[in-house]
Design a protein around this motif. Structure first.
Motif, short mmCIF file in Angstrom:
data_model
loop_
_atom_site.label_atom_id
_atom_site.label_comp_id
_atom_site.label_asym_id
_atom_site.label_seq_id
_atom_site.Cartn_x
_atom_site.Cartn_y
_atom_site.Cartn_z
N ASN A 69 0.72 -1.13 -0.04
CA ASN A 69 0.00 -0.11 0.11
C ASN A 69 0.91 1.06 0.08
O ASN A 69 0.52 2.45 0.42
N TRP A 70 2.08 1.24 -0.49
CA TRP A 70 2.98 2.55 -0.75
C TRP A 70 2.33 3.62 -1.57
O TRP A 70 2.60 4.77 -1.18
N VAL A 71 1.49 3.23 -2.25
CA VAL A 71 0.77 4.26 -3.27
C VAL A 71 -0.15 5.17 -2.45
O VAL A 71 -0.23 6.28 -2.73
N ASP A 72 -0.79 4.54 -1.44
CA ASP A 72 -1.76 5.16 -0.66
C ASP A 72 -1.10 6.18 0.24
O ASP A 72 -1.48 7.25 0.64
N LYS A 73 0.26 5.93 0.64
CA LYS A 73 1.15 6.74 1.62
C LYS A 73 2.04 7.96 1.02
O LYS A 73 2.28 8.67 1.54
N ILE A 74 2.18 7.73 -0.59
CA ILE A 74 3.09 8.66 -1.02
C ILE A 74 2.68 9.98 -1.00
O ILE A 74 3.26 11.19 -0.72
N PHE A 75 1.14 10.41 -1.25
CA PHE A 75 0.89 11.68 -1.42
C PHE A 75 0.94 12.38 -0.15
O PHE A 75 1.31 13.67 0.00
N PRO A 76 0.54 11.86 1.18
CA PRO A 76 0.98 12.73 2.48
C PRO A 76 2.11 12.78 2.64
O PRO A 76 2.75 13.92 3.05
N ILE A 77 3.11 12.03 2.23
CA ILE A 77 4.74 12.12 2.36
C ILE A 77 5.10 13.29 1.43
O ILE A 77 5.82 14.05 2.02
N LEU A 78 4.62 13.39 0.34
CA LEU A 78 5.03 14.33 -0.77
C LEU A 78 4.52 15.72 -0.36
O LEU A 78 5.13 16.73 -0.42
N TRP A 79 3.39 15.76 0.27
CA TRP A 79 2.83 16.96 0.92
C TRP A 79 3.65 17.57 1.93
O TRP A 79 3.91 18.67 2.05
N ALA A 80 4.13 16.60 2.68
CA ALA A 80 4.96 16.88 3.95
C ALA A 80 6.25 17.79 3.56
O ALA A 80 6.75 18.79 4.03
N TYR A 81 6.78 16.77 2.65
CA TYR A 81 8.11 17.18 1.93
C TYR A 81 7.90 18.68 1.42
O TYR A 81 8.93 19.60 1.44
N ARG A 82 6.89 18.97 0.65
CA ARG A 82 6.72 20.21 -0.02
C ARG A 82 6.33 21.28 0.88
O ARG A 82 6.52 22.49 0.35
#
Length: 181
Positions: A69-82
């Motif tokens: 389920n890494w695809v479900d987790k990538i968007f919050p991580i990218l948001w946090a990074y940005r």
């Protein structure tokens, strides 16, 4: 390209996928200046590796054992990074891209003062003004990066021991060969 249009300059490594006739022809047709980084140039090659490492560390912490389920987790991580402020620029990548602070989901769900004061007509005018000033924001970030690098090199050089060599002294020289089989 869909969001920002065709880039004026593209900086890549010397990978074969970027250094071939078809790729060059595409860039010539679209008037894109294609630039290659030099081999083993950490200043150019390291930036994307640092960003990728931060994103991968965030993924590893969130997915634990179920790697499906890494695809479900990538968007919050990218948001946090940005939306996290960087030490070197003292700004977030979001601000450097759009010229304005991001509205975080908590502000929407709990109706922050920014949300309460929102006016669609004024927002459009504010966005235009912000986009006109984006180059100044980026120039200021660049100046902060240069200041940071100057300080970092100063502190690094404090710990460097000066050595003097005479003709005939033996020295160990590290030779890095890439692509040599």
């Amino acid at each position: 390209m869909c969001r920002y249009g065709i880039p004026r300059i593209l900086v890549t490594n010397n990978g074969t996928q970027f250094n071939n006739e078809e790729f060059r022809k595409y860039h010539e047709e679209n008037e894109i200046d294609l630039r290659f980084t030099s081999v083993a140039h950490p200043q150019a090659n390291g930036q994307e590796k640092v960003a990728n490492r931060i994103i991968l560390d965030g993924l590893k912490k969130r997915i634990e054992k179920s790697r499906n389920n890494w695809v479900d987790k990538i968007f919050p991580i990218l948001w946090a990074y940005r939306t996290t402020c960087r030490v070197t620029t003292r700004a977030t990548p979001f601000i450097l891209e759009y010229g304005a602070k991001a509205v975080i989901p908590v502000e929407i769900s709990h109706s922050s003062p920014r949300i309460q004061a929102f006016n669609a007509k004024e927002n459009e005018e504010g966005k235009r003004l912000t986009l006109n000033l984006i180059d100044k924001v980026r120039d200021a970030a660049h100046a902060k990066i240069m200041e940071y690098l100057k300080k970092a090199s100063f502190y690094y050089n404090l710990r460097v021991k000066e050595r003097f060599f005479k003709q005939g002294d033996l020295v160990l020289r590290k030779v890095e060969a890439y692509g040599v089989g």
